[in-house]
Design a protein around this motif. Structure first.
Motif, PDB file in Angstrom:
ATOM      1  N   SER A   1      76.310  21.123  59.485  1.00  0.00           N
ATOM      2  CA  SER A   1      74.890  20.849  59.238  1.00  0.00           C
ATOM      3  C   SER A   1      74.630  19.555  58.471  1.00  0.00           C
ATOM      4  CB  SER A   1      74.263  22.018  58.478  1.00  0.00           C
ATOM      5  OG  SER A   1      74.823  22.155  57.190  1.00  0.00           O
ATOM      6  N   VAL A   2      75.549  19.141  57.609  1.00  0.00           N
ATOM      7  CA  VAL A   2      75.263  18.007  56.723  1.00  0.00           C
ATOM      8  C   VAL A   2      75.143  16.703  57.497  1.00  0.00           C
ATOM      9  CG1 VAL A   2      77.630  17.250  56.183  1.00  0.00           C
ATOM     10  CG2 VAL A   2      75.838  17.130  54.421  1.00  0.00           C
TER      11      VAL A   2
ATOM     12  N   PHE B   1      76.360  30.218  54.761  1.00  0.00           N
ATOM     13  CA  PHE B   1      75.955  29.641  53.484  1.00  0.00           C
ATOM     14  C   PHE B   1      76.258  28.147  53.456  1.00  0.00           C
ATOM     15  CE2 PHE B   1      76.597  28.937  48.820  1.00  0.00           C
ATOM     16  CZ  PHE B   1      75.276  29.145  48.451  1.00  0.00           C
ATOM     17  N   GLY B   2      77.389  27.746  54.064  1.00  0.00           N
ATOM     18  CA  GLY B   2      77.712  26.323  54.159  1.00  0.00           C
ATOM     19  C   GLY B   2      76.674  25.576  54.973  1.00  0.00           C
ATOM     20  N   ILE B   3      76.240  26.166  56.100  1.00  0.00           N
ATOM     21  CA  ILE B   3      75.187  25.542  56.918  1.00  0.00           C
ATOM     22  C   ILE B   3      73.908  25.388  56.107  1.00  0.00           C
ATOM     23  CG2 ILE B   3      73.671  25.910  58.913  1.00  0.00           C
ATOM     24  CD1 ILE B   3      76.046  27.275  60.309  1.00  0.00           C
ATOM     25  N   PHE B   4      73.558  26.448  55.371  1.00  0.00           N
ATOM     26  CA  PHE B   4      72.327  26.434  54.572  1.00  0.00           C
ATOM     27  C   PHE B   4      72.397  25.371  53.473  1.00  0.00           C
ATOM     28  CE2 PHE B   4      69.935  28.079  50.864  1.00  0.00           C
ATOM     29  CZ  PHE B   4      68.660  28.071  51.417  1.00  0.00           C
ATOM     30  N   VAL B   5      73.500  25.317  52.757  1.00  0.00           N
ATOM     31  CA  VAL B   5      73.645  24.328  51.680  1.00  0.00           C
ATOM     32  C   VAL B   5      73.616  22.910  52.251  1.00  0.00           C
ATOM     33  CG1 VAL B   5      75.196  23.446  49.889  1.00  0.00           C
ATOM     34  CG2 VAL B   5      74.874  25.903  50.150  1.00  0.00           C
ATOM     35  N   GLY B   6      74.262  22.703  53.403  1.00  0.00           N
ATOM     36  CA  GLY B   6      74.229  21.388  54.038  1.00  0.00           C
ATOM     37  C   GLY B   6      72.816  20.977  54.400  1.00  0.00           C
ATOM     38  N   GLN B   7      71.996  21.936  54.848  1.00  0.00           N
ATOM     39  CA  GLN B   7      70.598  21.638  55.168  1.00  0.00           C
ATOM     40  C   GLN B   7      69.815  21.282  53.908  1.00  0.00           C
ATOM     41  OE1 GLN B   7      69.629  25.350  57.088  1.00  0.00           O
ATOM     42  NE2 GLN B   7      70.004  24.547  59.149  1.00  0.00           N
ATOM     43  N   VAL B   8      70.068  22.012  52.815  1.00  0.00           N
ATOM     44  CA  VAL B   8      69.355  21.757  51.561  1.00  0.00           C
ATOM     45  C   VAL B   8      69.716  20.388  51.001  1.00  0.00           C
ATOM     46  CG1 VAL B   8      69.091  22.486  49.163  1.00  0.00           C
ATOM     47  CG2 VAL B   8      69.107  24.195  50.985  1.00  0.00           C
TER      48      VAL B   8
ATOM     49  N   LEU C   1      69.892  14.359  48.662  1.00  0.00           N
ATOM     50  CA  LEU C   1      70.695  13.199  49.071  1.00  0.00           C
ATOM     51  C   LEU C   1      70.322  12.682  50.463  1.00  0.00           C
ATOM     52  CD1 LEU C   1      74.249  14.328  47.828  1.00  0.00           C
ATOM     53  CD2 LEU C   1      72.610  12.807  46.701  1.00  0.00           C
ATOM     54  N   GLY C   2      69.205  13.161  51.010  1.00  0.00           N
ATOM     55  CA  GLY C   2      68.815  12.757  52.358  1.00  0.00           C
ATOM     56  C   GLY C   2      68.031  11.461  52.399  1.00  0.00           C
ATOM     57  N   LYS C   3      68.402  10.496  51.588  1.00  0.00           N
ATOM     58  CA  LYS C   3      67.762   9.176  51.568  1.00  0.00           C
ATOM     59  C   LYS C   3      68.723   8.147  52.151  1.00  0.00           C
ATOM     60  CE  LYS C   3      65.309  10.472  47.337  1.00  0.00           C
ATOM     61  NZ  LYS C   3      65.130  10.185  45.907  1.00  0.00           N
ATOM     62  N   GLU C   4      68.158   7.053  52.644  1.00  0.00           N
ATOM     63  CA  GLU C   4      68.994   6.073  53.354  1.00  0.00           C
ATOM     64  C   GLU C   4      70.076   5.485  52.473  1.00  0.00           C
ATOM     65  OE1 GLU C   4      68.571   2.461  56.566  1.00  0.00           O
ATOM     66  OE2 GLU C   4      66.793   3.128  55.460  1.00  0.00           O
ATOM     67  N   GLU C   5      69.761   5.218  51.225  1.00  0.00           N
ATOM     68  CA  GLU C   5      70.754   4.591  50.348  1.00  0.00           C
ATOM     69  C   GLU C   5      71.814   5.575  49.854  1.00  0.00           C
ATOM     70  OE1 GLU C   5      67.156   5.719  47.759  1.00  0.00           O
ATOM     71  OE2 GLU C   5      67.570   4.927  49.784  1.00  0.00           O
ATOM     72  N   LEU C   6      71.596   6.873  50.083  1.00  0.00           N
ATOM     73  CA  LEU C   6      72.520   7.880  49.550  1.00  0.00           C
ATOM     74  C   LEU C   6      73.374   8.562  50.622  1.00  0.00           C
ATOM     75  CD1 LEU C   6      70.217   9.674  46.926  1.00  0.00           C
ATOM     76  CD2 LEU C   6      71.951   7.926  46.504  1.00  0.00           C
TER      77      LEU C   6
ATOM     78  N   TYR D   1      61.921  22.219  56.736  1.00  0.00           N
ATOM     79  CA  TYR D   1      61.887  23.348  55.814  1.00  0.00           C
ATOM     80  C   TYR D   1      61.853  24.677  56.572  1.00  0.00           C
ATOM     81  CZ  TYR D   1      60.771  19.545  52.644  1.00  0.00           C
ATOM     82  OH  TYR D   1      60.819  18.369  51.955  1.00  0.00           O
ATOM     83  N   VAL D   2      61.183  24.671  57.758  1.00  0.00           N
ATOM     84  CA  VAL D   2      61.204  25.876  58.591  1.00  0.00           C
ATOM     85  C   VAL D   2      62.609  26.088  59.147  1.00  0.00           C
ATOM     86  CG1 VAL D   2      60.184  27.030  60.590  1.00  0.00           C
ATOM     87  CG2 VAL D   2      58.786  25.501  59.189  1.00  0.00           C
ATOM     88  N   THR D   3      63.266  24.982  59.545  1.00  0.00           N
ATOM     89  CA  THR D   3      64.654  25.079  60.004  1.00  0.00           C
ATOM     90  C   THR D   3      65.544  25.614  58.892  1.00  0.00           C
ATOM     91  OG1 THR D   3      64.261  23.180  61.452  1.00  0.00           O
ATOM     92  CG2 THR D   3      66.556  23.789  61.035  1.00  0.00           C
TER      93      THR D   3
END
Length: 506
Positions: free
Chosen positions: A48-49, A183-190, A197-202, A326-328
């Protein structure tokens, strides 16, 4: 594990176990947690990440090619490179599965899990250095190493979780594999959300976080014992086995020790089989067919199609684009909840009820998906019915196939064939994962919403096969399961191994 959790739930769990079978539950849970956090958690996390920084990685590849060759990159080549980066996980997983049985036998279950963290740390280093060095090739290498780590973890962790609990808790403990994946999939989504950390520079840091679960396992797992079955049957270490059983099962460990000694006696002069030997052994041929079918169906049952169509369905239901992630995330949370629920129900209802029921409900959902997608604009209510189908399908998958498949793979084999069987099952799982990743886009383009009719066939015939040919394994020792598979098995062991013929008259 918090003290409050143990105070609330330990009495409930222990109350359902006969006094002679009570366990040192905190030690057992710690062993399971430490195995999962650096094992199949990594599998789910790395699936997921990678989705969050898709656009940013595309930009990075574009810029890198432009700087190197002073020219742009075509859309076709960009898509191809991205596909290679994503599917490298499956290729690595296949190779990881191929070496998992050797590591499990040479290093032990615990030793193999600890050594496996080398691949996760190296993967994090490769992906973290890709951006500062301007080498997108390091992303491919890093994802390949992530796959090797996940392939080994999926096989060895499930093997470890099947061998450390008492018989009455084997199903609940084995469900840890599914729980840790979801749980790994869920944490990767979060973590991939823009608030984290879902920003371009990160994005390089986001992909490098795969090293964190590895370090956690290296810190925690050494305090847990090796598999008692491995110590006694594989290594002949009776003292080590007793010590491990006392740590995991408490003072009342004699019954489990007796079961292990009976299995060792039944196996005669024990010698762990290689994958080639297991594939050539006619006595376990039907067991192999069962686990190969179940592992292939786990990937080919349509769960990937559901996630593919989820964004479209949510958009049709009127959910704003910026809210869809967020729904995903809610879908991922649902899968975690159902995996946990399966853990509480599996030793009460049994394996067959859950997996047949799961595939049965998924079959109905496939029919409903075909209808709702075909008449999506017929009524404002239809998109919401599609959303209900999404969550129902995910819940059914987590409750049945997602949770039970790995447990059955362990329970249908005795100690001498189990590591090799897991290697074969894991290889089939990863090959199916790679196959669906390559073929699925073409299935969608060619059949559109009617692609769910293909998944309907997979779900229906898998449920039918399980109903006809797979016995219930709840609360039975590994030897009892073998005797149930073939009540008339040959007791004369000419080669020091157990001869088992799968009967079709359950």
């Amino acid at each position: 594990m918090s003290k409050r959790f143990l105070d609330e739930y330990e009495p409930l769990l222990v109350k359902k176990i006969k006094p002679a079978q009570q366990t040192e539950l905190p030690n057992l849970l710690l062993a399971a947690f430490s195995a999962c956090i650096g094992g199949t958690f990594q599998y789910g996390y790395n699936i997921s990440v990678i989705n969050g920084p898709t656009e940013y990685v595309h930009n990075f590849i574009n810029q890198t090619v432009s700087d190197r060759y002073q020219t742009g990159i075509s859309d076709y080549l960009l898509t191809l490179l991205w596909s290679i980066i994503v599917t490298s996980l499956a290729i690595g997983g296949f190779f990881g599965s191929m070496i998992s049985d050797t590591l499990a036998l040479k290093l032990g279950r615990k030793g193999a899990l600890l050594a496996n963290n080398i691949f996760a740390v190296m993967a994090a280093l490769m992906m973290g250095l890709s951006y500062p060095t301007g080498l997108y090739e390091l992303l491919i290498v890093g994802r390949l190493l992530c796959g090797i780590n996940a392939g080994i973890g999926l096989c060895v962790q499930t093997l470890y979780l099947s061998e450390i609990p008492p018989t009455t808790l084997r199903g609940a403990m084995g469900i840890g594999t599914c729980v840790s994946i979801t749980f790994g999939i869920f944490v990767g989504q979060v973590v991939g959300l823009k608030e984290f950390l879902g920003k371009e520079e990160l994005w390089p840091f986001l992909l490098s976080t795969t090293c964190i679960p590895a370090f956690l396992q290296l810190l925690i797992l050494p305090f847990s014992p090796e598999s008692p079955r491995y110590l006694l049957i594989d290594k002949g270490d009776i003292d080590g086995c007793k010590k491990a059983l006392k740590q995991l099962h408490g003072a009342r460990y004699e019954q489990e020790l007796k079961d292990i000694e009976e299995e060792k006696k039944n196996l005669g002069s024990f010698k762990a089989k290689t994958a080639w030997e297991v594939m050539g052994d006619r006595s376990v041929r039907w067991q192999l067919i069962i686990i190969c079918l179940l592992n292939a169906a786990q990937q080919l049952n349509g769960i990937n199609a559901i996630y593919f169509y989820a964004n479209y369905l949510f958009k049709e239901a009127g959910i704003p684009n910026d809210k869809i992630p967020y729904v995903t995330l809610g879908c991922g949370a649902c899968e975690c909840v159902t995996a946990l629920t399966c853990g509480f129900l599996i030793d009460r209802l049994g394996r067959r009820v859950l997996i047949i029921g799961g595939y049965g409900i998924m079959s109905v959902c496939c029919i409903l998906f075909t209808l709702t997608l075909s008449f999506q604009t017929a009524s404002p209510v239809i998109p919401y019915l599609s959303m209900v189908c999404v969550f129902t399908f995910i819940l059914s998958f987590g409750m049945g196939p997602g949770g039970v498949t790995n447990i059955l793979s362990a329970e249908l084999f005795t100690q001498n064939a189990r590591p090799a069987a897991y290697m074969i099952a894991g290889s089939v799982n990863w090959l199916s994962f790679f196959f669906i990743g390559i073929v699925f886009p073409f299935i969608v383009i060619g059949l559109q919403q009617y692609c769910f009719l293909v998944f309907l066939a997979v779900c229906f015939f898998t449920a039918l096969y399980i109903f006809l040919f797979i016995p219930e394994t709840k609360n039975k020792t590994f030897l009892e399961i073998q005797n149930k598979i073939n009540p008339s098995k040959n007791e004369n062991h000419t080669d020091g191994s157990e001869t088992v013929l799968l009967s079709t008259s359950f």
